[in-house]
Design a protein around this motif. Sequence first.
Motif, PDB file in Angstrom:
ATOM      1  N   MET A 158     -27.513   4.284  -7.451  1.00 13.45           N
ATOM      2  CA  MET A 158     -26.525   3.687  -8.369  1.00 13.45           C
ATOM      3  C   MET A 158     -26.261   2.467  -8.024  1.00 13.45           C
ATOM      4  SD  MET A 158     -22.541   5.035  -9.170  1.00 13.45           S
ATOM      5  CE  MET A 158     -21.552   3.898 -10.188  1.00 13.45           C
ATOM      6  N   GLY A 159     -26.163   1.426  -9.015  1.00 16.84           N
ATOM      7  CA  GLY A 159     -26.014   0.104  -8.711  1.00 16.84           C
ATOM      8  C   GLY A 159     -25.649  -0.640 -10.036  1.00 16.84           C
ATOM      9  N   SER A 160     -25.109  -1.974  -9.908  1.00 22.69           N
ATOM     10  CA  SER A 160     -24.757  -2.650 -10.969  1.00 22.69           C
ATOM     11  C   SER A 160     -25.300  -4.045 -11.068  1.00 22.69           C
ATOM     12  CB  SER A 160     -23.251  -2.891 -10.886  1.00 22.69           C
ATOM     13  OG  SER A 160     -22.959  -3.783 -11.818  1.00 22.69           O
ATOM     14  N   SER A 161     -25.835  -4.498 -11.986  1.00 21.59           N
ATOM     15  CA  SER A 161     -26.622  -5.725 -12.149  1.00 21.59           C
ATOM     16  C   SER A 161     -27.777  -5.816 -11.415  1.00 21.59           C
ATOM     17  CB  SER A 161     -25.631  -7.054 -11.778  1.00 21.59           C
ATOM     18  OG  SER A 161     -26.245  -8.090 -11.640  1.00 21.59           O
ATOM     19  N   MET A 162     -28.187  -6.660 -10.304  1.00 27.70           N
ATOM     20  CA  MET A 162     -29.282  -6.390  -9.323  1.00 27.70           C
ATOM     21  C   MET A 162     -29.342  -5.076  -8.821  1.00 27.70           C
ATOM     22  SD  MET A 162     -31.297  -9.006  -9.685  1.00 27.70           S
ATOM     23  CE  MET A 162     -32.432  -8.861  -8.464  1.00 27.70           C
ATOM     24  N   GLY A 163     -28.096  -4.766  -8.309  1.00 27.66           N
ATOM     25  CA  GLY A 163     -27.905  -3.312  -7.652  1.00 27.66           C
ATOM     26  C   GLY A 163     -28.498  -2.365  -8.759  1.00 27.66           C
TER      27      GLY A 163
END
Length: 558
Positions: A158-163
């Motif tokens: 799981m991650g946000s944006s580049m993550g």
Amino acid sequence: MTFDAPAPALFDRALVPGRSIHVWLPPGYHQQPRRRYPTLYVHDGQCCLSNDEGGSSGGGGEGSRWDLNCALSRLVTAGEISPAIVVMLDSCGGGHLLDMDLPLGPEMPPVPLLRRRWLEYGDNPLGRKYIGYVCDVVKPAIDAKFRTLPSPEHTSAMGSSMGGLCAFLSAWRRPDVFAHAACLSPVFQLPLITEVALRRRLRPDARLYIDNGGDTARASYSVEGQRFRAVLDTGSPFLLVPGRLPASGCDDRWGCYADSTASVALGDATTEGFGGQDVGVEWRRGRLDFGDFSFSPINFGVVTSSVRKGGTSAIYLGLVRDRVPRVRPTLLEQTDIQSFQFDFPRRRLTLARRPLLRQRDAIPLVDLRPLGAPVAQYACRVERLLVNRAEVPLSRPAVAVLDTGTTGLVLSDSLYQSDELPLPGAAMRDVEVIVRTERGRPVALHASSRRYRQSDGEPEEFPLIVTPVSLPWFGLSAPTPLGTPLNFDSSLPPADSAPRPIVLRPRPASALDPAAQARRQLQLTVDLDAMRMSAVEAPATPGSAESFGVRRWWSQRP
């Protein structure tokens, strides 16, 4: 708790430095010593925990604290989700050799040009080294120390944006380790989108969660008494509603159309391409209720299928009025609307049966249909182009297309791949186009990364998504204003002299302070017959609604 993972091999250690790793154990873990748990690996781990458990307020996808531990505890205790072990890997902090900034002066913070985090989480050799570090070093150590279910079907990222991109790449590149991924506003680029479209590498049991956006202009409307929501889109021409099939986009967000005897089937079906998707449409005629307006009869399309090509699976209400003869009637041409205004500060769309701009100074729009465009999008000539605040000399004309339905920035592939742009798309943080009004006043329009201040004063960014697109229908050397006759018998100039489009969502200048960014937003007004537009900044209204309200323009003036 903080977990000390084994260091990678000496060579890999130089490429992927060590970092802090936090492990969250679900309620009941110590009370059930024989139970094993699925595992979730989360990137930008320093953003996950509340401050009282060792988290920080910045450094990752949105530069803010997620309080993931609090949300998980609440959901597990309430029985809404199954308990899992969560492994949170910090992103690499600042100060590394690969971090580069563009200085702007002694009184201004530098603009980030490159960050190790962007490379580690990206689709490149260093990113593959990082995923290998997680799969081959961190995960075996976690499985040895904690009671995990180590097989891929019990392992997620799981991650946000580049993550979020990294979470997808974990399942895409290493399906032997990760079966599932949750991608929050991921930064997908065209080469990866093309690869995914051409090849199937995910496991058959893979589950993906992907979301994007949230700040698009959406509004509610009714067709034959049935309620729907749609993205208000100045880049598309039609009124659409989702059909009953799941592949059509039918869900609680947009609504689901049930066949109505009140509407008339027109007996034809087409495939329409916009919004990064190809949609199958069956055409009908019925009644539209939109804000204070009622229009009948109106041709509308029922979406029966949707194939994504990198955009979001959304339903669009098109506000482009004029078209070429081969295109079916647009929504606005079936009405008597002559002008509209997007009031982004107040989240309001105003429709008017008379011009709103009148004698006000405005930006002249150019009609792209004589160049081969199928509809008259709201475009204006670009006088200057600045990327990361540095001016870009243009060897060919450019036009800015104002599109409220787009995400990030869309560039002509001939401009994106040219030597004129000083940086690749992934390094663009701020793009500014300067246009002129009829009286010569310059107006700046921006597409930029969303910038935030961390608690330590350092800026953090949500990257600008830059996508190249091929628009082969540009054929003439310069766009021609509406009403100017064109000699269609003349031969077209070479392709390398054709104008290039820059498609962006209207927004004011960016700001590092989020409070300052919220204080100023745009009012965009378009007079359709005169092909004139104004874009002025106005104060934002606190507590604005998620959806746009739609109202009629009233005036007592003759």
